[in-house]
Enzyme design. Structure first.
Site, PDB file in Angstrom:
ATOM      1  CB  CYS A  66      -1.120   0.204   1.051  1.00  0.00           C
ATOM      2  SG  CYS A  66      -0.769  -0.868   2.589  1.00  0.00           S
ATOM      3  NE  ARG A 110       3.171  -8.983   5.180  1.00  0.00           N
ATOM      4  CZ  ARG A 110       1.669  -8.796   5.105  1.00  0.00           C
ATOM      5  NH1 ARG A 110       0.958  -9.334   5.796  1.00  0.00           N
ATOM      6  NH2 ARG A 110       1.288  -7.995   4.172  1.00  0.00           N
ATOM      7  CD  GLN A 123      -0.260  -8.693   0.146  1.00  0.00           C
ATOM      8  OE1 GLN A 123       0.130  -7.422  -0.220  1.00  0.00           O
ATOM      9  NE2 GLN A 123      -0.787  -9.044   1.295  1.00  0.00           N
ATOM     10  CG  ASP A 161      -2.362  -5.503  -2.306  1.00  0.00           C
ATOM     11  OD1 ASP A 161      -3.395  -5.204  -2.073  1.00  0.00           O
ATOM     12  OD2 ASP A 161      -1.176  -4.846  -1.700  1.00  0.00           O
ATOM     13  CG  HIS A 166      -3.603  -0.594  -2.605  1.00  0.00           C
ATOM     14  ND1 HIS A 166      -2.681  -1.157  -2.719  1.00  0.00           N
ATOM     15  CD2 HIS A 166      -3.808  -0.920  -0.948  1.00  0.00           C
ATOM     16  CE1 HIS A 166      -1.874  -1.854  -1.682  1.00  0.00           C
ATOM     17  NE2 HIS A 166      -3.049  -1.923  -0.789  1.00  0.00           N
ATOM     18  CE  LYS A 194      -7.978  -7.989   8.675  1.00  0.00           C
ATOM     19  NZ  LYS A 194      -7.002  -8.947   8.405  1.00  0.00           N
ATOM     20  CG  HIS A 217      -5.664  -1.423   1.869  1.00  0.00           C
ATOM     21  ND1 HIS A 217      -4.513  -1.444   2.099  1.00  0.00           N
ATOM     22  CD2 HIS A 217      -6.493  -0.662   2.418  1.00  0.00           C
ATOM     23  CE1 HIS A 217      -4.506  -0.307   2.737  1.00  0.00           C
ATOM     24  NE2 HIS A 217      -5.308   0.262   3.052  1.00  0.00           N
TER      25      HIS A 217
END
Length: 663
Positions: A351, A380, A398, A400, A402, A485, A531
RNA sequence: GCUGCUGUAGCUCAGCUGGUAGAGCGCGUCCUUGGUAAGGACGAGGUCAUGGGUUCAAGUCCCAUCAGUAGCUCCA
């Protein structure tokens, strides 16, 4: 005089003011009285031997594996028997807490010398003796001060703590004990109950595993030993359970990943870092292609960002230093060049990078919503004990995106992102998922931002979910630090739940980064961020997908879609011509040209779970045909090669879950 | 990170109470050219996870490390 109402509405009256569950069962029938193991009294599960002192609605519990109450009694009682057995074998043990759980039971205990798997059989033997003795579970109650005094004498701090907690919860709590047999003579335990009538009602059981567990789940507290077990009313049920477990293990993605050559992990590369092998790469590529098509259709823009970012970026976002211990250590430039004090982080999320793309130039409300999508790889540092195959890793990608939108657009955008998550689940045939509405825990201070905005965000999410009609559960305390979420959870073969897709609503990060757009009023306004990641992580999703299909992927995902199997080397030329037709049609195909018989070739292709096998020999060569066989069905007979290709292409391009050739 | 268990050929595993490694599958070569879930023969392949220690002698016993695994704790 008592009136007892049965589940079917019938009533029984009793002359006395008090009647036990046993007497009620006996009044209904002799057979039921013999079967009965417990009783529900006004919705409360009780021992059969306990008196009922008022008119009540009851139902008798009998030993049925599908009855949760019956299994509760069985598991809880078996936990006691196991605790007694362990107490006999390890007299210095201090028992702590032993509840039934989904699928079995456990007992936590403190013991200087650890119990190991080698001890299981003697524990089981002692348990079997206790069961054979068929001793009654006998309940007795003590006034609080007497109970506490009794526990003091025993000198077991855990049980004392349990009693104190019970009293703290309810000042008038009665403390009960259960003896396996006669109080004062046989083994007994502070326990709320209820239990089976006697140990003999336990049919079959097994001590399954031992592990460490923290007292009250607090990692700063002492670690106890937790011994797990399972129990059933019959040996047949236990056998069936064990068989089912064995079958489930065959679907384990770690096993199939190796067998089908989908992925590997090399200690030399590092723990929790997935290496996608060619066959697994195909699956990932197809999933990404599927996603890219949807993104294009839904007005997303593809962006690309680097794998590292300046540490200040994460200080601004608020991710650092809260999650310092779960990140890879920072990369410090000063170590190489004393003038440059910069520190970089392997990105733990995408993000902040995407936010910088948004912030690169001013935006008008006319530009919104802006949807930035990237298959972004993040790192991570998960604790070593957490790593697990593809489902919990240290580096993952991901799917992902946004979304930056106006407050008015939030609802519509949420709806369409939710729709996309559901499309993914549906296309891949996931029906057994749970939607979790992850909310803020109002008593915790880990959440950023204005509580009023949280309120708005949570209300919006609830509304979207209820309008969509999907089942969901609310989970306070599961929100991200920046917003609530929707998480989509699926279980693996071992029964562990994993989060796949997610949709997150965020009013906080736009604030932290000072994001703006110019509204129709010519004034700056703050955008809202969403997200979202329908797959979640490509690694985890693929891992779960392997288990979901037990490695037998639908044709559109299968690493090899068709194997050409020649009857003998005489037909190799024809086989190769079929292969080139398939390849020319964009089908992933190979040919088995080994000098084996057809049976061996079929077996090989089946072991690799290839969806289609084309057997070619003299008959097929004469007719420009192929003999089609699927991995699960038998011989489907011959058809013209071009006809097979036409139908298979249809199956692939429409991403069908099932074969078009089987009906 | 913590507790338990595990680590032998590419894969699945055997190796008894210490005496310098075996099987099946897979792989290679050859024979066989066979019609729907394993045709046959021969052969190659192992620093027994790594590093220490005990011992005349360690795959086997002890310690540490690494990795895997079940559970706990954690999960932006």
């Amino acid at each position: 005089m008592l009136t007892i109402t049965l589940p079917d509405g019938a009533t029984r009256t009793f002359e006395s003011d008090s009647v036990t569950g046993n007497e009620v069962a006996a009044a209904i029938g002799k057979r039921l009285a013999a079967d009965a193991i417990g009783i529900m009294v006004d919705g409360q599960l009780q021992d059969l031997s306990r008196p009922i002192n008022a008119n009540a609605k009851v139902s008798i519990i009998t030993p049925k594996p599908e009855d949760n109450q019956a299994m509760f009694l069985l598991r809880h009682s078996t936990a006691h028997v196991m605790a007694e057995a362990i107490s006999d074998l390890f007299p210095q043990v201090k028992l702590a807490y032993g509840p039934p759980v989904e699928g079995g039971f456990y007992y936590d205990m403190e013991l200087a010398t650890p119990i190991t798997e080698g001890d299981f059989s003697r524990i089981e033997q002692r348990m079997a003796e206790i069961v054979r003795e068929n001793r009654p579970f006998t309940r007795y109650e003590l006034p609080q001060h007497q109970a506490m005094a009794a526990l003091e004498t025993q000198g077991n701090a855990y049980k004392l703590d349990n009693a104190r907690r019970a009293i703290a919860q309810d000042a008038s709590a009665v403390l009960s004990f259960y003896a396996t047999g006669q109080p004062g003579k046989n083994w007994e335990d502070l326990c709320r109950g209820p239990h089976l009538p006697s140990t003999g009602r336990i049919g079959a059981f097994k001590v399954t595993s031992v592990a460490g567990a923290y007292w009250h789940g607090d990692a700063t507290k002492q670690q106890l030993q937790r011994v797990y077990g399972i129990a059933f009313f019959s040996q047949a049920q236990l056998d069936a359970f064990v068989h089912q477990q064995d079958e489930a293990k065959k679907r384990d993605h770690r096993l199939l990943g190796k067998q089908l050559q989908l992925f590997t992990i090399s200690p030399l590369v590092g723990s929790g870092l997935i290496l996608w092998m060619p066959r697994g790469g195909v699956i990932r590529q197809e999933l990404e292609l599927f996603m890219r098509e949807e993104l294009a259709r839904r007005g997303y823009s593809a962006v690309y960002t680097p794998h590292i970012g300046h540490i200040d970026l994460y200080k601004t976002s608020g991710h650092y230093p809260y999650y310092k211990e779960s990140q890879f250590p920072t990369i410090k430039m000063a170590q190489r060049d004393s003038d440059d004090q910069s520190e970089y982080l392997l990105k733990p999320m995408n993000c902040p990078h995407h936010i910088q793309i948004y912030a690169a130039h001013p935006h008008s409300y006319r530009d919104l919503p802006i949807r930035l999508a990237e298959f972004g790889t993040v790192y991570r540092f998960e604790q070593s004990g957490e790593l697990s195959g593809m489902t919990r890793v240290r580096g993952f990608t991901q799917d992902d995106a946004h979304l930056f939108c106006t407050p008015e657009q939030v609802e519509q955008e949420l709806k369409s992102t939710l729709d996309m998550v559901l499309l993914v689940l549906q296309t891949l045939g996931f029906t057994d998922y749970q939607c979790r509405v992850s909310l803020r825990d109002p008593t915790s201070d880990k959440y950023a931002g204005d509580p009023a905005l949280w309120q708005t965000a949570e209300t919006t999410l609830r509304k979207i979910v209820s309008e969509s009609g999907i089942d969901s559960v609310e989970a306070p305390g599961e929100a991200a630090f920046y917003g609530p979420k929707l998480d989509f959870l699926v279980r693996d073969v071992i029964g562990r739940q994993w989060q796949l897709g997610t949709v997150q609503l965020d009013y906080v990060l736009p604030e932290r980064f000072g994001l703006e757009y110019i509204g129709s009023d010519n004034q700056p306004h703050r955008p809202v961020m969403i997200h979202r990641a329908p797959f979640g992580s490509m690694e985890r999703f693929t891992g779960i997908l392997i288990e979901h299909f037990a490695g037998a992927f639908p044709a559109w995902l299968a690493p090899v879609q068709v194997s050409v199997l020649t009857i003998s080397e005489k037909f190799l030329d024809y086989g190769r011509s079929v292969l080139s037709q398939l390849l020319a049609a964009g089908i992933r195909a190979d040919i088995d040209d080994a000098s084996d018989k057809i049976g061996a070739k079929i077996r090989r292709a089946r072991d690799l779970k290839t969806p289609y096998m084309l057997v070619v020999g003299g008959k097929e060569q004469e007719n420009a045909a192929v003999a089609v066989r699927t991995r699960k069905d038998r011989d489907l007979g011959t058809m013209p090669t071009d006809e097979f290709i036409r139908q298979l292409q249809m199956e692939i391009t429409t991403r069908k879950a099932d074969s078009v050739f089987t009906t």
